[in-house]
Design a protein around this motif. Structure first.
Motif, PDB file in Angstrom:
ATOM      1  N   ASN A 167       0.843  -1.190   0.000  1.00 37.66           N
ATOM      2  CA  ASN A 167       0.000   0.000   0.000  1.00 37.66           C
ATOM      3  C   ASN A 167       0.881   1.243   0.000  1.00 37.66           C
ATOM      4  N   MET A 168       0.471   2.253  -0.767  1.00 44.20           N
ATOM      5  CA  MET A 168       1.257   3.488  -0.877  1.00 44.20           C
ATOM      6  C   MET A 168       1.379   4.192   0.474  1.00 44.20           C
ATOM      7  N   GLU A 169       0.330   4.129   1.272  1.00 49.73           N
ATOM      8  CA  GLU A 169       0.393   4.773   2.585  1.00 49.73           C
ATOM      9  C   GLU A 169       1.421   4.098   3.483  1.00 49.73           C
ATOM     10  N   GLU A 170       1.518   2.776   3.406  1.00 46.94           N
ATOM     11  CA  GLU A 170       2.507   2.075   4.234  1.00 46.94           C
ATOM     12  C   GLU A 170       3.923   2.385   3.761  1.00 46.94           C
ATOM     13  N   LEU A 171       4.092   2.544   2.427  1.00 48.24           N
ATOM     14  CA  LEU A 171       5.412   2.900   1.918  1.00 48.24           C
ATOM     15  C   LEU A 171       5.801   4.313   2.378  1.00 48.24           C
ATOM     16  N   ARG A 176       8.789   7.967   6.119  1.00 53.58           N
ATOM     17  CA  ARG A 176       8.803   8.983   7.172  1.00 53.58           C
ATOM     18  C   ARG A 176       9.599   8.509   8.391  1.00 53.58           C
ATOM     19  N   ASP A 177       9.496   7.221   8.697  1.00 48.28           N
ATOM     20  CA  ASP A 177      10.276   6.700   9.826  1.00 48.28           C
ATOM     21  C   ASP A 177      11.765   6.818   9.557  1.00 48.28           C
ATOM     22  N   ALA A 182      16.879   9.868  10.369  1.00 51.58           N
ATOM     23  CA  ALA A 182      17.963  10.666   9.777  1.00 51.58           C
ATOM     24  C   ALA A 182      18.077  12.034  10.460  1.00 51.58           C
ATOM     25  N   ASN A 183      16.951  12.589  10.875  1.00 52.08           N
ATOM     26  CA  ASN A 183      16.985  13.894  11.533  1.00 52.08           C
ATOM     27  C   ASN A 183      17.640  13.831  12.908  1.00 52.08           C
ATOM     28  N   GLU A 215      15.413  -6.161   3.854  1.00 50.48           N
ATOM     29  CA  GLU A 215      14.411  -5.294   4.463  1.00 50.48           C
ATOM     30  C   GLU A 215      14.571  -3.874   3.939  1.00 50.48           C
ATOM     31  N   PHE A 216      13.453  -3.224   3.757  1.00 51.71           N
ATOM     32  CA  PHE A 216      13.433  -1.892   3.152  1.00 51.71           C
ATOM     33  C   PHE A 216      14.341  -0.916   3.906  1.00 51.71           C
TER      34      PHE A 216
END
Length: 265
Positions: A167-171, A176-177, A182-183, A215-216
């Protein structure tokens, strides 16, 4: 209602029982016929007469066979003239053979045998018997539509496991995580760096070489900064667009995995 109660009715006519046959019932003569033997043609009848009396088919007694054949033809002529026409043609042939056998044989050269008038008839009988036996053997085999029916069963089967589409929302949530992580890493050194999407596409492909699934999140290195993460993510999208990689997920909310599109499972 009839007065007879204990008698069994022979039939019912318009719902009313009949206890005796009507006397004024008319049945046409051709309405009911009984055939003791059914033959498929003159050769079939002739072969039946020969085999029934155990005659040698190579030495047919023409007088007896012709007499029996003609008696049968007389029976069918009285019932079906069109059917009898074919049998009459064979009867004429039998009478001709019988007449030729009564004549003295033609003279032939020494060492040669006289021609038998029955030779052609014997040949036709033997060929017909072979074809009849072959048809009986074929008929004994199971026939489609008579002895069995064909059924079709469709089973959906895949050689490789099919994972549900991501799902695009899960991607986006997974991306975002990674940005949040990274921040957390602060850089105080400011520098200008030219980043190549094609170069990072090659880096991702090398990272996936020899592995079934990666894993992504493991494809990103937060220590390299946000620009590298963005370029790496764009490289992943380009690889997926060119169908060089597959992004899969076993089920909803499960970890997202990346693999080479041509990697065997």
């Amino acid at each position: 209602m009839p007065q007879v109660v204990d008698q069994v009715a022979l039939a019912r006519l318009y719902g009313e029982p009949l206890f005796s046959m009507p006397t004024d019932l008319y049945i046409p003569p051709d309405a009911l016929e009984v055939f003791l033997e059914a033959f498929e043609g003159p050769l079939d009848l002739l072969l039946y007469l020969i085999r029934k009396q155990n005659f040698n088919i190579l030495d047919i007694p023409m007088a007896g066979v012709t007499r029996q054949y003609l008696s049968y033809v007389d029976e069918i002529r009285a019932r079906n003239l069109e059917l009898a026409a074919e049998y009459l043609l064979m009867a004429a042939m039998l009478i001709e053979i019988k007449s030729r056998m009564l004549l003295p044989p033609k003279k032939v050269a020494e060492g040669e045998e006289a021609e038998d008038p029955r030779a052609e008839l014997v040949r036709r009988l033997l060929e017909y018997e072979q074809m009849k036996l072959a048809s009986m053997q074929l008929n004994a085999l199971p026939h489609y539509g008579r002895d069995f029916l064909k059924t079709q069963v469709y089973i959906e089967q895949s050689l490789q496991p099919r994972f549900p589409d991501v799902n695009m929302e899960e991607l986006q949530s997974a991306w975002r995580d990674i940005l949040k992580r990274a921040n957390l890493v602060q850089h105080h050194k400011i520098s200008r760096e030219e980043l190549s999407v094609r170069e990072h596409m090659s880096i991702v492909l090398k990272h996936l070489q020899g592995r079934k699934f990666v894993e992504f999140e493991n494809l990103f290195d937060p220590t390299q900064g946000t620009p590298v993460l963005v370029v790496t993510f764009i490289a992943l999208l380009e690889l997926a667009k060119e169908t060089l990689i597959e992004i899969t997920q076993a089920e909803a909310f499960a970890p997202i995995y990346v693999r080479l599109a041509f990697t065997p499972v």
